[in-house]
Scaffold this active site. Structure first.
Site, PDB file in Angstrom:
ATOM      1  N   HIS A  45      25.231  18.466  26.155  1.00 40.92           N
ATOM      2  CA  HIS A  45      25.731  18.019  27.452  1.00 40.92           C
ATOM      3  C   HIS A  45      26.247  16.578  27.344  1.00 40.92           C
ATOM      4  CE1 HIS A  45      23.241  21.241  29.780  1.00 40.92           C
ATOM      5  NE2 HIS A  45      24.103  21.752  28.946  1.00 40.92           N
ATOM      6  N   GLU A  47      25.498  13.863  28.867  1.00 40.49           N
ATOM      7  CA  GLU A  47      24.493  12.800  28.834  1.00 40.49           C
ATOM      8  C   GLU A  47      23.980  12.588  27.403  1.00 40.49           C
ATOM      9  OE1 GLU A  47      24.636  15.467  30.706  1.00 40.49           O
ATOM     10  OE2 GLU A  47      23.542  15.314  32.580  1.00 40.49           O
ATOM     11  N   CYS A  79      18.307  17.652  29.824  1.00 44.66           N
ATOM     12  CA  CYS A  79      18.840  16.292  29.687  1.00 44.66           C
ATOM     13  C   CYS A  79      17.880  15.265  30.266  1.00 44.66           C
ATOM     14  CB  CYS A  79      20.183  16.179  30.391  1.00 44.66           C
ATOM     15  SG  CYS A  79      21.475  16.981  29.461  1.00 44.66           S
ATOM     16  N   ALA A 149      55.967  32.027  43.470  1.00 40.97           N
ATOM     17  CA  ALA A 149      57.272  31.379  43.361  1.00 40.97           C
ATOM     18  C   ALA A 149      58.145  31.949  44.462  1.00 40.97           C
ATOM     19  CB  ALA A 149      57.890  31.671  41.994  1.00 40.97           C
ATOM     20  N   THR A 191      53.213  44.639  40.625  1.00 33.92           N
ATOM     21  CA  THR A 191      53.877  43.630  39.790  1.00 33.92           C
ATOM     22  C   THR A 191      54.011  44.121  38.348  1.00 33.92           C
ATOM     23  OG1 THR A 191      53.109  41.859  41.220  1.00 33.92           O
ATOM     24  CG2 THR A 191      53.665  41.237  38.967  1.00 33.92           C
ATOM     25  N   LEU A 199      51.768  37.905  30.841  1.00 31.41           N
ATOM     26  CA  LEU A 199      50.702  37.031  31.344  1.00 31.41           C
ATOM     27  C   LEU A 199      49.960  36.324  30.209  1.00 31.41           C
ATOM     28  CD1 LEU A 199      49.197  39.161  34.264  1.00 31.41           C
ATOM     29  CD2 LEU A 199      50.963  37.406  34.383  1.00 31.41           C
ATOM     30  N   GLU A 288      48.410  35.793  40.454  1.00 31.12           N
ATOM     31  CA  GLU A 288      49.845  35.505  40.417  1.00 31.12           C
ATOM     32  C   GLU A 288      50.670  36.428  41.307  1.00 31.12           C
ATOM     33  OE1 GLU A 288      51.791  34.315  36.981  1.00 31.12           O
ATOM     34  OE2 GLU A 288      50.083  33.242  36.142  1.00 31.12           O
ATOM     35  N   GLY A 290      51.418  40.531  43.284  1.00 31.79           N
ATOM     36  CA  GLY A 290      52.489  40.164  44.186  1.00 31.79           C
ATOM     37  C   GLY A 290      51.983  40.010  45.613  1.00 31.79           C
ATOM     38  N   PRO A 291      52.919  40.132  46.552  1.00 28.06           N
ATOM     39  CA  PRO A 291      52.603  39.855  47.945  1.00 28.06           C
ATOM     40  C   PRO A 291      51.496  40.740  48.526  1.00 28.06           C
ATOM     41  CG  PRO A 291      54.939  40.466  47.677  1.00 28.06           C
ATOM     42  CD  PRO A 291      54.358  40.408  46.311  1.00 28.06           C
TER      43      PRO A 291
HETATM   44  N1  LIG Z   1      57.687  35.466  43.140  1.00 26.99           N
HETATM   45  C1  LIG Z   1      56.451  35.649  42.733  1.00 26.99           C
HETATM   46  O1  LIG Z   1      55.682  34.704  42.577  1.00 26.99           O
HETATM   47  C2  LIG Z   1      55.989  37.050  42.445  1.00 26.99           C
HETATM   48  C3  LIG Z   1      54.753  37.244  41.801  1.00 26.99           C
HETATM   49  C4  LIG Z   1      54.361  38.544  41.567  1.00 26.99           C
HETATM   50  C5  LIG Z   1      55.150  39.586  41.969  1.00 26.99           C
HETATM   51  N2  LIG Z   1      56.321  39.353  42.573  1.00 26.99           N
HETATM   52  C6  LIG Z   1      57.171  40.457  43.039  1.00 26.99           C
HETATM   53  O2  LIG Z   1      56.446  41.212  43.958  1.00 26.99           O
HETATM   54  C7  LIG Z   1      56.846  42.569  43.861  1.00 26.99           C
HETATM   55  C8  LIG Z   1      55.603  43.437  43.720  1.00 26.99           C
HETATM   56  O3  LIG Z   1      54.762  43.140  44.767  1.00 26.99           O
HETATM   57  P1  LIG Z   1      53.798  44.203  45.452  1.00 26.99           P
HETATM   58  O4  LIG Z   1      53.270  43.520  46.646  1.00 26.99           O
HETATM   59  O5  LIG Z   1      54.507  45.492  45.593  1.00 26.99           O
HETATM   60  O6  LIG Z   1      52.749  44.421  44.302  1.00 26.99           O
HETATM   61  P2  LIG Z   1      51.343  43.802  43.910  1.00 26.99           P
HETATM   62  O7  LIG Z   1      50.787  42.971  44.980  1.00 26.99           O
HETATM   63  O8  LIG Z   1      51.480  43.253  42.549  1.00 26.99           O
HETATM   64  O9  LIG Z   1      50.522  45.129  43.778  1.00 26.99           O
HETATM   65  C9  LIG Z   1      50.216  45.855  44.939  1.00 26.99           C
HETATM   66  C10 LIG Z   1      49.328  46.992  44.573  1.00 26.99           C
HETATM   67  O10 LIG Z   1      48.108  46.516  44.073  1.00 26.99           O
HETATM   68  C11 LIG Z   1      47.138  47.552  44.194  1.00 26.99           C
HETATM   69  N3  LIG Z   1      45.865  47.000  44.588  1.00 26.99           N
HETATM   70  C12 LIG Z   1      44.758  46.996  43.824  1.00 26.99           C
HETATM   71  N4  LIG Z   1      43.744  46.420  44.444  1.00 26.99           N
HETATM   72  C13 LIG Z   1      44.196  46.058  45.649  1.00 26.99           C
HETATM   73  C14 LIG Z   1      43.579  45.435  46.751  1.00 26.99           C
HETATM   74  N5  LIG Z   1      42.301  45.058  46.736  1.00 26.99           N
HETATM   75  N6  LIG Z   1      44.327  45.231  47.847  1.00 26.99           N
HETATM   76  C15 LIG Z   1      45.628  45.581  47.866  1.00 26.99           C
HETATM   77  N7  LIG Z   1      46.260  46.181  46.841  1.00 26.99           N
HETATM   78  C16 LIG Z   1      45.541  46.421  45.743  1.00 26.99           C
HETATM   79  C17 LIG Z   1      47.714  48.506  45.241  1.00 26.99           C
HETATM   80  O11 LIG Z   1      48.118  49.682  44.575  1.00 26.99           O
HETATM   81  P3  LIG Z   1      47.052  50.844  44.358  1.00 26.99           P
HETATM   82  O12 LIG Z   1      46.639  51.287  45.733  1.00 26.99           O
HETATM   83  O13 LIG Z   1      47.766  51.865  43.595  1.00 26.99           O
HETATM   84  O14 LIG Z   1      45.945  50.213  43.628  1.00 26.99           O
HETATM   85  C18 LIG Z   1      48.950  47.812  45.764  1.00 26.99           C
HETATM   86  O15 LIG Z   1      49.974  48.697  46.125  1.00 26.99           O
HETATM   87  C19 LIG Z   1      57.756  42.663  42.698  1.00 26.99           C
HETATM   88  O16 LIG Z   1      59.079  42.717  43.155  1.00 26.99           O
HETATM   89  C20 LIG Z   1      57.529  41.385  41.943  1.00 26.99           C
HETATM   90  O17 LIG Z   1      58.698  40.937  41.309  1.00 26.99           O
HETATM   91  C21 LIG Z   1      56.754  38.100  42.814  1.00 26.99           C
END
Ligand SMILES: NC(=O)c1ccc[n+]([C@@H]2O[C@H](COP(=O)([O-])OP(=O)(O)OC[C@H]3O[C@@H](n4cnc5c(N)ncnc54)[C@H](OP(=O)(O)O)[C@@H]3O)[C@@H](O)[C@H]2O)c1
Length: 355
Positions: A45, A47, A79, A149, A191, A199, A288, A290-291
């Site tokens: 650690h 210290e 420690c 992003a 995604t 990644l 990271e 997606g939405p």
């Molecule tokens: N600009 C950026 O920073 C960025 C980053 C990443 C992605 N993107 C874009 O985002 C798009 C994809 O986004 P997306 O929203 O469709 O995909 P996402 O968020 O990557 O994946 C959504 C899928 O995750 C699964 N999932 C697993 N555990 C979940 C939970 N606890 N809650 C909700 N869903 C869960 C679900 O499918 P299941 O039900 O089959 O499990 C859901 O349909 C792409 O076009 C990509 O290019 C952009």
């Protein structure tokens, strides 16, 4: 304490699952006679390094430590024993250790041995330095940072199903450096199906493997996903459901034969999924996207920090939006930091107030 905090930060990205800790020994005449930091789990650690460097000069001196000194025997000895043996007269502590094995007990031990103890010097900085450690100890889940992003018109992709470039090269480097600070990076199945990311940590010194996590309750991720060709970069964990493993047993086996490990959690229950990841030793997760996954994490209240890069690009009406308008998220953040990364604007903030 500022010096001890700077020392602690030298271990960033290396000490997990242990906290970052820095220590400095100051002689009664105000001279720094020893300093050190925790370098890696299993190693001494902070210290201990600082006391070793101080040697006999530690007698009657003050020890500054960013975290309460430990009083239990883990992979190294307590420690507090070393501090007493070294003859330290006073200990100044940044923040108490939230670990129930230590919490307050280290301080009590020192006081019982006649050492003056001051607690809470640069407490905010000391706590922020170790948010992942604090969150894992308190809530049994990893520290979660959501990173996105966006284009200037707040799109995450050019159109549904289209892999899209948004930010500049400088941001790519910034993100790779950020990944290197985390135990794991995670994305949703959507995604992986659309962007097929590796990644990995590129263009930044990587000192340990980065775990990649895919949240995929239906096991839709194909064996051809790029991540499976980068096994050397770090383990791949797929968080899925019991039902998917049963119904798609051949695909589950195929994914495992590629090196992925399947972890089971209740359907779309992120809180449980994070507990499962914490049990795997993951203290910090960079989410990271997606939405959909970001929205689920935000709604579940498990996001601790947010980073939003905004580029000069615009995708217009066909663009895919994030789960919320940017301002709604930014307005709820604390300790905001806004800076330019090349041509992109980077906003970083914490969900919970730390001061
Ligand atoms: N600009 C950026 O920073 C960025 C980053 C990443 C992605 N993107 C874009 O985002 C798009 C994809 O986004 P997306 O929203 O469709 O995909 P996402 O968020 O990557 O994946 C959504 C899928 O995750 C699964 N999932 C697993 N555990 C979940 C939970 N606890 N809650 C909700 N869903 C869960 C679900 O499918 P299941 O039900 O089959 O499990 C859901 O349909 C792409 O076009 C990509 O290019 C952009």
């Amino acid at each position: 304490m500022d010096r001890a905090l700077r020392m602690a930060a030298l271990g960033r990205g290396l000490t997990s699952p242990n906290p970052l800790v820095g220590a400095v020994v100051i002689s009664p005449s105000g001279v720094v006679v020893g300093s050190g930091y925790h370098r890696r789990a299993g190693e001494p650690h902070a210290e201990v390094y600082a006391l070793r460097a101080a040697g006999p000069a530690a007698r009657g001196a003050t020890l500054f430590s960013t975290l309460e000194p430990c009083c239990h025997t883990g992979s190294t000895g307590p420690c507090v024993d070393r501090i007493v043996e070294a003859g330290i007269a006073r200990v100044v502590i940044g923040v108490e250790d939230p670990n129930p094995q230590v919490h307050g007990k280290g301080i009590q031990f020192l006081r019982e041995h006649g050492i003056a103890v001051t607690v809470g010097v640069r407490e905010t900085e000391a706590a922020r330095l170790n948010l992942p450690f604090f969150i894992r100890v308190r809530y049994g889940r990893p520290f979660v940072m959501m990173k996105v992003a966006l284009t200037r018109d707040e799109c995450v992709a050019e159109a549904l199903g289209v892999r899209s470039a948004i930010t500049a090269e400088q941001t790519t480097s910034d993100v790779h450096a950020l990944r290197a600070e985390f135990d794991a990076v995670g994305v949703g199945s959507g995604t992986v199906l659309i962007d097929d990311p590796e990644l990995t940590v590129r263009a930044s010194p990587q000192t340990r493997p980065l775990t990649r996590v895919i949240f995929d309750s239906r096991l839709r991720v194909p064996c051809s996903a790029a991540m499976f060709s980068t096994q050397q970069a770090g383990p791949i964990l797929i968080v899925t459901t019991e039902a998917a493993v049963t119904h798609s047993s051949d695909h589950a086996e195929a994914l495992e034969s590629l090196g992925a490990r399947l972890l089971v959690a209740p359907l779309h229950d992120l809180t449980s999924a994070l507990t499962v990841l914490s049990n795997e030793g993951i203290t910090s997760l960079l989410l990271e996207g997606g939405p959909i996954l970001h929205g689920a994490a935000w709604e579940a209240g498990v996001v601790d920090r947010v980073r939003i890069y905004v580029s000069q690009t615009e995708f217009g009406r066909s663009g895919v939006r994030w789960f919320r308008v940017r301002s709604a998220i930014v307005e709820s953040l604390n300790n905001l930091d806004v800076r330019m990364v090349g041509p992109d604007e980077c906003t970083d903030g914490y969900v919970h107030r730390i001061d």
